[in-house]
Design a protein around this motif. Structure first.
Motif, PDB file in Angstrom:
ATOM      1  N   LEU A  88       0.801  -1.369   0.057  1.00  0.00           N
ATOM      2  CA  LEU A  88       0.077   0.336   0.306  1.00  0.00           C
ATOM      3  C   LEU A  88       1.040   0.916  -0.411  1.00  0.00           C
ATOM      4  O   LEU A  88       0.453   2.323  -0.756  1.00  0.00           O
ATOM      5  CB  LEU A  88      -0.809  -0.280   1.466  1.00  0.00           C
ATOM      6  CG  LEU A  88      -1.736   1.036   1.290  1.00  0.00           C
ATOM      7  CD1 LEU A  88      -2.606   1.426   0.526  1.00  0.00           C
ATOM      8  CD2 LEU A  88      -2.404   1.562   3.064  1.00  0.00           C
ATOM      9  N   SER A  89       2.167   1.605   0.378  1.00  0.00           N
ATOM     10  CA  SER A  89       3.092   2.847   0.872  1.00  0.00           C
ATOM     11  C   SER A  89       3.470   2.554  -0.963  1.00  0.00           C
ATOM     12  O   SER A  89       3.506   3.646  -0.729  1.00  0.00           O
ATOM     13  CB  SER A  89       4.042   2.080   1.822  1.00  0.00           C
ATOM     14  OG  SER A  89       5.107   0.721   1.562  1.00  0.00           O
ATOM     15  N   LEU A  90       4.175   1.721  -0.968  1.00  0.00           N
ATOM     16  CA  LEU A  90       3.657   2.076  -2.496  1.00  0.00           C
ATOM     17  C   LEU A  90       3.189   2.650  -3.655  1.00  0.00           C
ATOM     18  O   LEU A  90       3.126   3.737  -4.704  1.00  0.00           O
ATOM     19  CB  LEU A  90       5.158   0.721  -3.139  1.00  0.00           C
ATOM     20  CG  LEU A  90       5.839   1.197  -4.321  1.00  0.00           C
ATOM     21  CD1 LEU A  90       6.321   2.981  -4.688  1.00  0.00           C
ATOM     22  CD2 LEU A  90       6.587  -0.141  -5.076  1.00  0.00           C
ATOM     23  N   ALA A  91       2.203   1.126  -3.121  1.00  0.00           N
ATOM     24  CA  ALA A  91       0.968   2.276  -4.963  1.00  0.00           C
ATOM     25  C   ALA A  91       0.279   2.879  -4.806  1.00  0.00           C
ATOM     26  O   ALA A  91      -0.411   3.601  -5.415  1.00  0.00           O
ATOM     27  CB  ALA A  91       0.546  -0.003  -4.739  1.00  0.00           C
ATOM     28  N   GLY A  92       0.429   3.101  -2.620  1.00  0.00           N
ATOM     29  CA  GLY A  92      -0.428   4.349  -2.983  1.00  0.00           C
ATOM     30  C   GLY A  92      -0.657   5.812  -3.777  1.00  0.00           C
ATOM     31  O   GLY A  92      -0.365   6.841  -3.832  1.00  0.00           O
ATOM     32  N   LEU A 124       9.178  18.384  -6.647  1.00  0.00           N
ATOM     33  CA  LEU A 124       9.049  17.744  -4.997  1.00  0.00           C
ATOM     34  C   LEU A 124       8.637  16.351  -5.389  1.00  0.00           C
ATOM     35  O   LEU A 124       8.573  16.018  -4.726  1.00  0.00           O
ATOM     36  CB  LEU A 124       8.486  18.955  -4.234  1.00  0.00           C
ATOM     37  CG  LEU A 124       9.486  19.714  -3.974  1.00  0.00           C
ATOM     38  CD1 LEU A 124       9.263  20.934  -2.419  1.00  0.00           C
ATOM     39  CD2 LEU A 124      10.657  20.013  -2.650  1.00  0.00           C
ATOM     40  N   ALA A 125       7.268  16.707  -5.772  1.00  0.00           N
ATOM     41  CA  ALA A 125       7.091  15.103  -5.249  1.00  0.00           C
ATOM     42  C   ALA A 125       7.550  13.689  -5.941  1.00  0.00           C
ATOM     43  O   ALA A 125       7.836  12.840  -6.255  1.00  0.00           O
ATOM     44  CB  ALA A 125       5.065  15.794  -6.598  1.00  0.00           C
ATOM     45  N   LEU A 126       8.244  14.494  -7.266  1.00  0.00           N
ATOM     46  CA  LEU A 126       8.434  13.902  -8.347  1.00  0.00           C
ATOM     47  C   LEU A 126      10.032  12.645  -7.194  1.00  0.00           C
ATOM     48  O   LEU A 126      10.380  11.785  -7.411  1.00  0.00           O
ATOM     49  CB  LEU A 126       8.734  14.091  -9.651  1.00  0.00           C
ATOM     50  CG  LEU A 126       8.297  13.966 -10.536  1.00  0.00           C
ATOM     51  CD1 LEU A 126       8.430  14.956 -11.776  1.00  0.00           C
ATOM     52  CD2 LEU A 126       7.384  12.961 -10.840  1.00  0.00           C
ATOM     53  N   SER A 127      10.511  13.793  -6.146  1.00  0.00           N
ATOM     54  CA  SER A 127      12.075  13.695  -6.055  1.00  0.00           C
ATOM     55  C   SER A 127      11.465  12.602  -4.617  1.00  0.00           C
ATOM     56  O   SER A 127      11.771  11.507  -4.642  1.00  0.00           O
ATOM     57  CB  SER A 127      12.346  15.021  -4.762  1.00  0.00           C
ATOM     58  OG  SER A 127      12.820  15.862  -6.094  1.00  0.00           O
ATOM     59  N   ALA A 128       9.583  12.585  -4.581  1.00  0.00           N
ATOM     60  CA  ALA A 128       8.986  12.240  -2.944  1.00  0.00           C
ATOM     61  C   ALA A 128       9.594  10.474  -3.518  1.00  0.00           C
ATOM     62  O   ALA A 128       9.705   9.661  -2.467  1.00  0.00           O
ATOM     63  CB  ALA A 128       8.137  12.463  -2.571  1.00  0.00           C
ATOM     64  N   VAL A 129       8.632  10.909  -4.730  1.00  0.00           N
ATOM     65  CA  VAL A 129       8.675   9.127  -5.360  1.00  0.00           C
ATOM     66  C   VAL A 129       9.906   8.396  -5.277  1.00  0.00           C
ATOM     67  O   VAL A 129      10.425   7.250  -5.474  1.00  0.00           O
ATOM     68  CB  VAL A 129       7.763   9.329  -6.755  1.00  0.00           C
ATOM     69  CG1 VAL A 129       7.690   7.880  -8.028  1.00  0.00           C
ATOM     70  CG2 VAL A 129       6.240   9.272  -6.111  1.00  0.00           C
ATOM     71  N   ALA A 130      10.805   9.776  -5.657  1.00  0.00           N
ATOM     72  CA  ALA A 130      11.939   8.218  -6.176  1.00  0.00           C
ATOM     73  C   ALA A 130      12.707   7.900  -4.735  1.00  0.00           C
ATOM     74  O   ALA A 130      13.196   6.939  -4.802  1.00  0.00           O
ATOM     75  CB  ALA A 130      13.215   9.240  -6.672  1.00  0.00           C
ATOM     76  N   LEU A 131      12.650   8.958  -3.474  1.00  0.00           N
ATOM     77  CA  LEU A 131      12.979   8.325  -2.184  1.00  0.00           C
ATOM     78  C   LEU A 131      11.549   6.751  -1.811  1.00  0.00           C
ATOM     79  O   LEU A 131      12.981   6.257  -1.448  1.00  0.00           O
ATOM     80  CB  LEU A 131      12.859   9.683  -1.232  1.00  0.00           C
ATOM     81  CG  LEU A 131      14.089  10.765  -1.645  1.00  0.00           C
ATOM     82  CD1 LEU A 131      13.591  12.448  -1.386  1.00  0.00           C
ATOM     83  CD2 LEU A 131      15.657  10.950  -1.613  1.00  0.00           C
ATOM     84  N   ILE A 132      11.182   6.919  -2.378  1.00  0.00           N
ATOM     85  CA  ILE A 132      10.158   5.354  -1.607  1.00  0.00           C
ATOM     86  C   ILE A 132      10.321   4.720  -2.655  1.00  0.00           C
ATOM     87  O   ILE A 132      10.624   3.936  -1.772  1.00  0.00           O
ATOM     88  CB  ILE A 132       8.631   5.703  -1.864  1.00  0.00           C
ATOM     89  CG1 ILE A 132       8.131   7.153  -1.198  1.00  0.00           C
ATOM     90  CG2 ILE A 132       7.633   5.021  -2.009  1.00  0.00           C
ATOM     91  CD1 ILE A 132       7.224   8.045  -1.107  1.00  0.00           C
ATOM     92  N   THR A 133      10.690   4.662  -3.478  1.00  0.00           N
ATOM     93  CA  THR A 133      10.749   3.414  -4.837  1.00  0.00           C
ATOM     94  C   THR A 133      12.544   3.109  -4.206  1.00  0.00           C
ATOM     95  O   THR A 133      13.054   1.987  -4.333  1.00  0.00           O
ATOM     96  CB  THR A 133      10.806   3.823  -6.066  1.00  0.00           C
ATOM     97  OG1 THR A 133      11.685   4.949  -6.071  1.00  0.00           O
ATOM     98  CG2 THR A 133      10.107   3.868  -6.310  1.00  0.00           C
ATOM     99  N   ALA A 134      13.387   4.384  -4.167  1.00  0.00           N
ATOM    100  CA  ALA A 134      14.616   3.720  -3.538  1.00  0.00           C
ATOM    101  C   ALA A 134      14.835   3.079  -2.310  1.00  0.00           C
ATOM    102  O   ALA A 134      15.904   2.125  -2.148  1.00  0.00           O
ATOM    103  CB  ALA A 134      15.615   5.419  -3.280  1.00  0.00           C
ATOM    104  N   GLY A 135      13.897   3.493  -1.537  1.00  0.00           N
ATOM    105  CA  GLY A 135      13.671   2.927  -0.607  1.00  0.00           C
ATOM    106  C   GLY A 135      13.877   2.390   0.767  1.00  0.00           C
ATOM    107  O   GLY A 135      14.553   1.869   2.170  1.00  0.00           O
TER     108      GLY A 135
END
Length: 135
Positions: A88-92, A124-135
């Motif tokens: 959920l944390s990634l897909a959401g 900032l939103a795209l950076s947040a996604v990159a940080l989340i996927t990098a994990g």
């Protein structure tokens, strides 16, 4: 200020929607989405009747509304499948970025201009996604 509160309310509702969809067992298949669409249709029709905004549409507006409905249904089904197949944390987070497509289309198709604050928000939103996927 009203727009800000409506935006926050919409964000909370979308977030809760993702959390609830994530709780649905895979065995339920697409029935939760069918029931959700029925509930949404009833609410929209009631609101249209209550505000005297119920009107018959024809021609291009009807075709565009049907196309939007089909695209919305496809997006909702793929969202449910993504939530069932991953965290959920990634897909959401990725699903919640769908407004980016709307912004991109507004820029390309409607030639709308983006303010510097909006551009910063997108970065900032795209950076947040990159940080989340990098994990």
């Amino acid at each position: 200020m009203k727009v800000a509160w409506l935006t926050v309310g919409a964000g909370v509702a979308f977030g809760m929607n993702f959390v609830i969809l994530d709780q649905i067992p895979t065995e339920a298949k697409l029935w939760p989405l069918v029931l959700g669409r029925v509930a949404a249709t009833v609410i929209v029709l009631a609101a249209a009747l209550a505000t005297a905004n119920l009107a018959r549409i024809r021609g291009v507006p009807l075709r565009l509304a049907l196309l939007a409905g089909v695209l919305d249904a496809v997006a909702t089904v793929t969202s449910l499948l993504a939530l069932q197949a991953s965290l959920l944390s990634l897909a959401g987070v990725l699903i919640a970025l769908y407004p980016a497509a709307t912004v991109l289309l507004a820029i390309v198709v409607l030639r709308e201009r983006v303010t510097s604050w909006q551009a910063i928000g997108m970065v900032l939103a795209l950076s947040a996604v990159a940080l989340i996927t990098a994990g």
